[in-house]
Design a protein around this motif. Structure first.
Motif, mmCIF file in Angstrom:
data_model
loop_
_atom_site.group_PDB
_atom_site.id
_atom_site.type_symbol
_atom_site.label_atom_id
_atom_site.label_comp_id
_atom_site.label_asym_id
_atom_site.label_seq_id
_atom_site.Cartn_x
_atom_site.Cartn_y
_atom_site.Cartn_z
ATOM 1 N N MET A 289 38.789 41.022 36.660
ATOM 2 C CA MET A 289 38.162 42.319 36.435
ATOM 3 C C MET A 289 38.985 42.944 35.463
ATOM 4 S SD MET A 289 35.476 43.944 36.611
ATOM 5 C CE MET A 289 34.664 45.548 37.283
ATOM 6 N N LEU A 290 40.649 42.680 35.474
ATOM 7 C CA LEU A 290 41.277 43.346 34.439
ATOM 8 C C LEU A 290 41.139 42.458 33.124
ATOM 9 C CD1 LEU A 290 43.228 45.578 33.831
ATOM 10 C CD2 LEU A 290 45.241 43.934 34.605
ATOM 11 N N ALA A 291 41.216 41.397 33.260
ATOM 12 C CA ALA A 291 40.880 40.498 32.021
ATOM 13 C C ALA A 291 39.707 40.680 31.156
ATOM 14 C CB ALA A 291 40.734 39.059 32.190
ATOM 15 N N LEU A 292 38.471 41.104 31.876
ATOM 16 C CA LEU A 292 37.425 41.677 31.337
ATOM 17 C C LEU A 292 37.634 43.107 30.418
ATOM 18 C CD1 LEU A 292 34.372 41.385 30.845
ATOM 19 C CD2 LEU A 292 33.782 42.416 32.753
ATOM 20 N N ALA A 293 38.130 44.032 31.253
ATOM 21 C CA ALA A 293 38.389 45.111 30.520
ATOM 22 C C ALA A 293 39.465 45.101 29.537
ATOM 23 C CB ALA A 293 39.147 46.055 31.818
#
Length: 117
Positions: free
Chosen positions: A1-5
């Protein structure tokens, strides 16, 4: 999820860069009723911004002719994106100018926290 952000924040940075050019062009074309002035400012303003970005800021500094880092890079970004916000403000678009500036601040803070260029 952090990578997407992080990817979304990088996309926002790119869109803000394009927004600066669009804002300066819009300002230039609304500067004067004289078409010669409109063309000069509407095309010349973004050309000057592109030149400055290519020389000092392209690719997070990696693709720049004279890459800036640290406080010099921060000053360049503040001038670049602040210039876009000021161009909107000078064109009479106060709310878009405030939104643009706020998006830049959020983007810059996230890039600092996530160590993004």
């Amino acid at each position: 999820m952090l990578a997407l952000a992080k990817h979304a924040n990088a996309l926002l940075m790119f869109l803000l860069e394009l927004g600066v050019l669009a804002s300066v062009a819009y300002w230039g074309f609304t500067l004067s009723p004289n078409w010669a002035v409109k063309l000069l400012a509407g095309l010349g303003g973004p050309a000057l911004f592109i030149g400055a970005w290519a020389l000092f800021g392209a690719g997070g500094g990696e693709n720049a002719v004279y890459p800036l880092t640290g406080l010099a890079r921060a000053a360049l970004e503040i001038l670049w994106f602040g210039g876009g916000a000021l161009a909107l403000y000078a064109s009479g678009l106060v709310t878009p100018a405030v939104v643009f500036a706020a998006l830049f601040v959020v983007n810059a803070l996230l890039r600092l926290v996530w160590n993004q260029n």
